[in-house]
Design an enzyme around this catalytic site. Sequence first.
Site, PDB file in Angstrom:
ATOM      1  N   ASP A  16       0.842  -1.199   0.000  1.00 34.80           N
ATOM      2  CA  ASP A  16       0.000   0.000   0.000  1.00 34.80           C
ATOM      3  C   ASP A  16       0.873   1.244   0.000  1.00 34.80           C
ATOM      4  O   ASP A  16       1.745   1.405   0.857  1.00 34.80           O
ATOM      5  CB  ASP A  16      -0.894  -0.001   1.245  1.00 34.80           C
ATOM      6  CG  ASP A  16      -1.765   1.248   1.350  1.00 34.80           C
ATOM      7  OD1 ASP A  16      -2.949   1.172   1.000  1.00 34.80           O
ATOM      8  OD2 ASP A  16      -1.250   2.312   1.780  1.00 34.80           O
ATOM      9  N   TYR A  32       2.666  10.171  -0.219  1.00 40.10           N
ATOM     10  CA  TYR A  32       3.838   9.674   0.487  1.00 40.10           C
ATOM     11  C   TYR A  32       5.135  10.044  -0.226  1.00 40.10           C
ATOM     12  O   TYR A  32       6.207   9.966   0.370  1.00 40.10           O
ATOM     13  CB  TYR A  32       3.789   8.150   0.643  1.00 40.10           C
ATOM     14  CG  TYR A  32       2.586   7.606   1.358  1.00 40.10           C
ATOM     15  CD1 TYR A  32       1.726   8.431   2.093  1.00 40.10           C
ATOM     16  CD2 TYR A  32       2.291   6.246   1.306  1.00 40.10           C
ATOM     17  CE1 TYR A  32       0.616   7.919   2.733  1.00 40.10           C
ATOM     18  CE2 TYR A  32       1.182   5.725   1.959  1.00 40.10           C
ATOM     19  CZ  TYR A  32       0.345   6.565   2.663  1.00 40.10           C
ATOM     20  OH  TYR A  32      -0.754   6.041   3.290  1.00 40.10           O
ATOM     21  N   LYS A  45      -3.260   5.867  -3.951  1.00 41.84           N
ATOM     22  CA  LYS A  45      -4.356   6.775  -3.611  1.00 41.84           C
ATOM     23  C   LYS A  45      -4.247   8.082  -4.387  1.00 41.84           C
ATOM     24  O   LYS A  45      -3.136   8.517  -4.734  1.00 41.84           O
ATOM     25  CB  LYS A  45      -4.336   7.072  -2.102  1.00 41.84           C
ATOM     26  CG  LYS A  45      -4.282   5.810  -1.248  1.00 41.84           C
ATOM     27  CD  LYS A  45      -4.119   6.121   0.228  1.00 41.84           C
ATOM     28  CE  LYS A  45      -3.787   4.870   1.017  1.00 41.84           C
ATOM     29  NZ  LYS A  45      -2.387   4.455   0.881  1.00 41.84           N
ATOM     30  N   HIS A  97      -7.796   9.493  -1.246  1.00 46.01           N
ATOM     31  CA  HIS A  97      -7.029   9.527  -0.003  1.00 46.01           C
ATOM     32  C   HIS A  97      -7.785  10.242   1.122  1.00 46.01           C
ATOM     33  O   HIS A  97      -7.800   9.782   2.256  1.00 46.01           O
ATOM     34  CB  HIS A  97      -5.679  10.207  -0.246  1.00 46.01           C
ATOM     35  CG  HIS A  97      -4.625   9.808   0.736  1.00 46.01           C
ATOM     36  ND1 HIS A  97      -3.286   9.909   0.464  1.00 46.01           N
ATOM     37  CD2 HIS A  97      -4.708   9.295   1.989  1.00 46.01           C
ATOM     38  CE1 HIS A  97      -2.587   9.480   1.508  1.00 46.01           C
ATOM     39  NE2 HIS A  97      -3.430   9.108   2.449  1.00 46.01           N
TER      40      HIS A  97
END
Length: 294
Positions: free
Chosen positions: A48, A53, A82, A115
């Site tokens: 994931d 990120y 996401k 997200h």
Amino acid sequence: MNFSIDSTVTLNNGVKMPQLGMGVWKINNSGASQSVQWAIKHGYKAIDTAKQYGNEAGVGDGLTKGLADNGMKREDVFLTTKVFNGDQGYESTLENFEGQLKRLQTDYVDLLLIHWPVDGLYLDTWRALEKIYRDGKARAIGVSNFSVTRLQNILKIASIKPVIDQVEFNPLCQDEDIISYCEENNIYVEAWSPLGGGTVFGDERLKKIAAKYNKSVAQIIIRWDLQRGIITIPKSAHEVRIQQNSEVFDFELSEDDMTEISSYDEAKRSLWYGGFYWHGNPTGAKSAVQQWDD
């Protein structure tokens, strides 16, 4: 309950998803690449990540190398990413998703999530996810950090139901209202921060239960998630912990211990709606993707 690292759940569109995976939040690109390679080496079948990120490129690199090193194919690993808050909206989501695929070195993802539910945009974003799904570029679509109200708003306009709501979930933060609503609507709950960002490791109650089973607190929590039917993605950047987090299939928590851990809920959140700017990003998150300097 007979679980293994290969155990899957069946999502509401018929796609099978591993119940245990690995997350890569707060890991830089080189670290994410190495962690993904370790995860694949130790049998993980789900990874994931998210554009927010800043490590999709590292995940893509690690996935490509990990599959090659272990004689596996792309379809052997379930990959989630996401939609970044700053990309939300119909056309913007479609346009920016192509860049995500490129960074991930793949032509599809197994699961694509919104997200955060950015007000004024998330319904249009959902329509874009439906197109991505119909185009075969995502095998399943879902949401993350959605309250019951916002899930209801999605279901009012959706022609394709979300398969998952990924939310913060651990013994101190359990969100039973979301759990119950998702169960009633055949939507799986997936736990981010299942280990509470490490805050649960010093909990004497959990340490006592862990000692009884000769397991770590982390292993107890992961097993608790699995037995509750929660999909869980503990994060680690260390090979030993990545391996340990997968060693949860040789014991079973008793019904009494399951109930005991479920009684620890204190609604303690690290980041949630109270601190969310609904037309931007969560408190503390940058307005643009943090790109790690490797």
